[in-house]
Design an enzyme around this catalytic site. Structure first.
Site, short mmCIF file in Angstrom:
data_model
loop_
_atom_site.label_atom_id
_atom_site.label_comp_id
_atom_site.label_asym_id
_atom_site.label_seq_id
_atom_site.Cartn_x
_atom_site.Cartn_y
_atom_site.Cartn_z
N SER A 55 0.80 -1.23 0.00
CA SER A 55 0.00 0.00 0.00
C SER A 55 0.83 1.28 0.00
O SER A 55 0.36 2.32 -0.46
CB SER A 55 -0.94 0.00 1.21
OG SER A 55 -0.20 -0.13 2.41
N ASP A 176 -0.47 7.63 10.53
CA ASP A 176 0.01 6.30 10.88
C ASP A 176 1.53 6.16 10.79
O ASP A 176 2.09 5.13 11.16
CB ASP A 176 -0.68 5.21 10.04
CG ASP A 176 -0.31 5.29 8.56
OD1 ASP A 176 0.52 6.14 8.16
OD2 ASP A 176 -0.87 4.49 7.77
N HIS A 179 2.13 5.59 5.66
CA HIS A 179 1.65 5.97 4.33
C HIS A 179 1.95 7.44 4.05
O HIS A 179 2.17 8.23 4.97
CB HIS A 179 0.16 5.64 4.21
CG HIS A 179 -0.10 4.17 4.31
ND1 HIS A 179 -0.39 3.58 5.51
CD2 HIS A 179 -0.08 3.18 3.38
CE1 HIS A 179 -0.55 2.26 5.32
NE2 HIS A 179 -0.35 2.00 4.04
#
Length: 198
Positions: A55, A176, A179
């Site tokens: 991701s 987080d 990302h």
């Protein structure tokens, strides 16, 4: 008694010689002409590149496609390393792997030395760039240690150190810590470009 005054020095100018009054302006120094710097050499990138990731790479995928001509980005959210090995084998079997492969995995957990070797074997003798991980999880250092160890076993593997590039840049990450923000995407893609052109 009368005192005598010393005679002033007299300069005799021969006939026909022009007399120039002394300049009252400070002398000026003319700098030597400088040549413009040579143009930067054009960036040369591999003709075909496959990027396999999770991701983190997926978040930068659109920018990667705009900035790196010919790149094919195969990045999936929550991808584990063993799943990426299977995908690498499938791409190799279909003949769709680029001449150069970028691998960025480890966000979602560690992998073994054996799995690292299986990934490199699946990619053949292509040049492989493996990106270190930046994730505030207990496995971050395990992943990066195994990446560095794996590169010593495979001469076709080069490391792109995202962990080092991103260190000290909290603005690169969303809450987080993993990302990427817009600034993070710019830094990530620039890092890839510099290494792929090297």
């Amino acid at each position: 008694a009368a005192t005598s005054t010393p005679a002033a020095d007299i300069t005799i100018i021969p006939p026909g010689v022009a007399v120039t009054a002394p300049s009252t302006e400070a002398p000026t120094t003319v700098p030597p002409p400088t040549e413009p710097p040579p143009p930067s050499p054009p960036v040369t990138l591999p003709s075909s590149i496959t990027a396999i990731g999770d991701s983190v790479m997926a978040g930068a995928a659109n920018s990667m496609r705009r900035s790196i001509p010919g790149i094919v980005v195969d990045a999936v959210k929550s991808r584990q390393f063993n799943e990426a090995i299977e995908q690498a084998l499938a791409l190799a079997n279909f003949g769709t792997l680029g001449n150069v492969v970028v691998v960025h995995l480890g966000t979602n957990g560690p992998f073994s030395d054996r799995q690292f070797d299986q990934m490199v074997d699946a990619l053949g003798m292509r040049k492989v760039y493996v990106v270190t991980t930046m994730v505030p999880r207990p496995w971050q250092d395990v992943v990066n240690t195994r990446i560095y160890a794996g590169a010593t076993r495979h001469p076709n593997v080069k490391i792109i150190d995202w962990r080092a590039n991103a260190d000290g840049h909290p603005d690169y990450f969303v809450e987080d810590g993993t990302h990427l923000t817009t600034e993070g995407i710019k830094a990530y893609v620039t890092m890839l470009l510099i290494n792929l052109a090297g």
